[in-house]
Design a protein around this motif. Structure first.
Motif, PDB file in Angstrom:
ATOM      1  N   ALA A  95       0.847  -1.200   0.000  1.00  0.00           N
ATOM      2  CA  ALA A  95       0.000   0.000   0.000  1.00  0.00           C
ATOM      3  C   ALA A  95       0.886   1.255   0.000  1.00  0.00           C
ATOM      4  CB  ALA A  95      -0.913  -0.007   1.221  1.00  0.00           C
ATOM      5  N   ARG A  96       1.940   1.208   0.836  1.00  0.00           N
ATOM      6  CA  ARG A  96       2.871   2.335   0.908  1.00  0.00           C
ATOM      7  C   ARG A  96       3.537   2.587  -0.448  1.00  0.00           C
ATOM      8  NH1 ARG A  96       8.226   2.628   1.331  1.00  0.00           N
ATOM      9  NH2 ARG A  96       9.143   4.424   2.392  1.00  0.00           N
TER      10      ARG A  96
ATOM     11  N   ASP B  50       4.752   5.440  -5.543  1.00  0.00           N
ATOM     12  CA  ASP B  50       4.842   5.387  -7.007  1.00  0.00           C
ATOM     13  C   ASP B  50       4.000   6.474  -7.676  1.00  0.00           C
ATOM     14  OD1 ASP B  50       6.535   3.259  -6.824  1.00  0.00           O
ATOM     15  OD2 ASP B  50       5.039   1.732  -7.330  1.00  0.00           O
ATOM     16  N   ALA B  51       2.986   6.942  -6.981  1.00  0.00           N
ATOM     17  CA  ALA B  51       2.074   7.933  -7.571  1.00  0.00           C
ATOM     18  C   ALA B  51       2.538   9.369  -7.336  1.00  0.00           C
ATOM     19  CB  ALA B  51       0.667   7.744  -6.996  1.00  0.00           C
ATOM     20  N   ASN B  52       3.668   9.543  -6.645  1.00  0.00           N
ATOM     21  CA  ASN B  52       4.055  10.897  -6.234  1.00  0.00           C
ATOM     22  C   ASN B  52       5.568  11.105  -6.393  1.00  0.00           C
ATOM     23  OD1 ASN B  52       4.913  13.068  -4.455  1.00  0.00           O
ATOM     24  ND2 ASN B  52       2.809  13.086  -3.711  1.00  0.00           N
ATOM     25  N   PRO B  53       5.992  11.885  -7.408  1.00  0.00           N
ATOM     26  CA  PRO B  53       7.425  12.043  -7.663  1.00  0.00           C
ATOM     27  C   PRO B  53       8.217  12.560  -6.458  1.00  0.00           C
ATOM     28  CG  PRO B  53       6.171  12.865  -9.523  1.00  0.00           C
ATOM     29  CD  PRO B  53       5.168  12.548  -8.438  1.00  0.00           C
ATOM     30  N   SER B  54       7.642  13.460  -5.661  1.00  0.00           N
ATOM     31  CA  SER B  54       8.450  13.975  -4.541  1.00  0.00           C
ATOM     32  C   SER B  54       8.657  12.893  -3.479  1.00  0.00           C
ATOM     33  CB  SER B  54       7.846  15.245  -3.949  1.00  0.00           C
ATOM     34  OG  SER B  54       6.750  14.923  -3.129  1.00  0.00           O
ATOM     35  N   LEU B  55       7.685  11.982  -3.340  1.00  0.00           N
ATOM     36  CA  LEU B  55       7.876  10.856  -2.413  1.00  0.00           C
ATOM     37  C   LEU B  55       8.892   9.862  -2.978  1.00  0.00           C
ATOM     38  CD1 LEU B  55       4.176  10.221  -1.287  1.00  0.00           C
ATOM     39  CD2 LEU B  55       5.959  11.454  -0.041  1.00  0.00           C
ATOM     40  N   GLN B  56       8.899   9.692  -4.302  1.00  0.00           N
ATOM     41  CA  GLN B  56       9.908   8.810  -4.913  1.00  0.00           C
ATOM     42  C   GLN B  56      11.307   9.346  -4.626  1.00  0.00           C
ATOM     43  OE1 GLN B  56       8.872   8.388  -9.114  1.00  0.00           O
ATOM     44  NE2 GLN B  56       6.740   8.157  -8.499  1.00  0.00           N
ATOM     45  N   GLU B  57      11.459  10.672  -4.712  1.00  0.00           N
ATOM     46  CA  GLU B  57      12.766  11.261  -4.423  1.00  0.00           C
ATOM     47  C   GLU B  57      13.155  11.015  -2.967  1.00  0.00           C
ATOM     48  OE1 GLU B  57      13.091  15.276  -5.735  1.00  0.00           O
ATOM     49  OE2 GLU B  57      12.770  14.712  -7.830  1.00  0.00           O
ATOM     50  N   ARG B  58      12.172  11.175  -2.073  1.00  0.00           N
ATOM     51  CA  ARG B  58      12.443  10.940  -0.653  1.00  0.00           C
ATOM     52  C   ARG B  58      12.884   9.490  -0.428  1.00  0.00           C
ATOM     53  NH1 ARG B  58      14.507  13.117   3.153  1.00  0.00           N
ATOM     54  NH2 ARG B  58      13.863  14.847   1.829  1.00  0.00           N
ATOM     55  N   GLU B  59      12.250   8.556  -1.137  1.00  0.00           N
ATOM     56  CA  GLU B  59      12.587   7.140  -1.004  1.00  0.00           C
ATOM     57  C   GLU B  59      14.018   6.871  -1.482  1.00  0.00           C
ATOM     58  OE1 GLU B  59      10.967   4.933   0.521  1.00  0.00           O
ATOM     59  OE2 GLU B  59      11.067   2.955  -0.420  1.00  0.00           O
ATOM     60  N   VAL B  60      14.384   7.485  -2.594  1.00  0.00           N
ATOM     61  CA  VAL B  60      15.739   7.335  -3.127  1.00  0.00           C
ATOM     62  C   VAL B  60      16.766   7.879  -2.131  1.00  0.00           C
ATOM     63  CG1 VAL B  60      17.283   8.323  -4.873  1.00  0.00           C
ATOM     64  CG2 VAL B  60      15.135   7.267  -5.575  1.00  0.00           C
ATOM     65  N   VAL B  61      16.446   9.013  -1.525  1.00  0.00           N
ATOM     66  CA  VAL B  61      17.339   9.613  -0.530  1.00  0.00           C
ATOM     67  C   VAL B  61      17.440   8.695   0.691  1.00  0.00           C
ATOM     68  CG1 VAL B  61      17.579  11.547   1.084  1.00  0.00           C
ATOM     69  CG2 VAL B  61      16.998  11.981  -1.319  1.00  0.00           C
ATOM     70  N   LYS B  62      16.317   8.092   1.092  1.00  0.00           N
ATOM     71  CA  LYS B  62      16.323   7.170   2.231  1.00  0.00           C
ATOM     72  C   LYS B  62      17.256   5.990   1.950  1.00  0.00           C
ATOM     73  CE  LYS B  62      13.511   3.756   3.067  1.00  0.00           C
ATOM     74  NZ  LYS B  62      12.254   2.981   3.161  1.00  0.00           N
ATOM     75  N   LEU B  63      17.155   5.421   0.762  1.00  0.00           N
ATOM     76  CA  LEU B  63      18.021   4.286   0.416  1.00  0.00           C
ATOM     77  C   LEU B  63      19.494   4.692   0.434  1.00  0.00           C
ATOM     78  CD1 LEU B  63      15.863   2.665  -2.400  1.00  0.00           C
ATOM     79  CD2 LEU B  63      16.490   1.600  -0.223  1.00  0.00           C
TER      80      LEU B  63
END
Lengths: 187, 187
Positions: free
Chosen positions: A103-104, A109-122
């Protein structure tokens, strides 16, 4: 502090993920998340600083699991094995939350700014693993190479785990992806 | 369009990097960059959309070089070799700008939001390489594993190139780091 609310944190997370999925992350307010969970906004802010943190609060637990597993690996274990075991341990934590993780991921996947945050987290996790390897006495560039390529493998395994409907667990997919990297680099 | 300014783009980049290094990225304005380069703000905005883009405009060239090198690799070449050759080609582009790359990296290292942008840029390059490998008929998960671990190796090689005062070129460091990854995963 207000009265104790049973599993408030988990209820807020489930409410947030449900609302983000139904209406889109940007549209949802903290007030709505709290109401959906049957809790107050005040309780929300005791657990999360904002609505984005609901999605990323788990990363500090993952970092702890990774760093601890690297520190506790057997003496003399090869760096890639140390990293592989640590990532399998992190995978085991996520394995218990597969539906929430799916679900997360759909929200991210639907939000580019969250994708960027995920990449930064990794990237932050890769840095933490690098430092834990150095603390074991693993020299550079071996520490960075093992950590960075390990996180790369984890990312691929995680995507397979999220997308596939099969029964393979995330720790199994992590081990399998490591084996595939070995095969690829051996040719 | 105004009159032609010889090498305006390069002059603006050099002026921006010098000012960011001297005074801190956050403090510098586009007007100051243009003045330092002996150009107008209007000329600045013909070349860059804002002061951050001066630091990241090169990533589209890197992506082109990577995708072209993957596409043009010999038929039947193993995925990791394809990625290694592509990253060495990207390294050769950067090698010609070593001093500018060092100045740029010092600016990025001093600013967390720029570090995040850099991490996102690398993730975008990994995705572009993955897609280029798939276009060659390389199946998953080999395409993702080769691309993601390749970018991980590139990142490590790039950091060595920036930090080391030695004479090794970035393409050499990329090849060397790939060999080290092979050694690490072979144990």
């Amino acid at each position: 502090m207000g009265r104790w609310e049973p599993n408030a944190r988990g209820r807020l997370e489930e409410a947030a993920l449900a609302l983000y999925g139904e209406r889109g992350y940007e549209q949802v307010t903290v007030a709505e998340i709290a109401a959906r969970a049957g809790l107050t906004e005040r309780t929300f802010f005791r657990h999360y600083s904002d609505k984005r943190e609901v999605l990323f609060a788990g990363s500090s637990l993952l970092r702890e699991v990774l760093v601890k597993a690297v520190a506790e690996a057997p003496d003399g274990a090869p760096p890639v094995d140390v990293v592989g075991a640590a990532l399998a341990a992190a995978g085991a934590v996520l394995e218990e939350r597969r539906e929430l993780a799916r679900a997360r991921q759909a929200v991210i996947d639907a939000n580019p700014s969250l994708q960027e945050r995920e990449v930064v987290k990794l990237a932050t996790l890769a840095t933490a693993v690098t430092e834990a390897l150095r603390d074991r006495g693993i020299p550079e560039p071996a520490a960075s190479l093992a950590a960075q390529s390990g996180i790369a493998v984890f990312r691929v395994a995680f995507e397979r785990w999220i997308r596939e409907t099969g029964q393979r667990s995330l720790p199994d997919l992590v081990r399998e992806s490591f084996d595939e990297l070995r095969t690829l680099t051996a040719t």
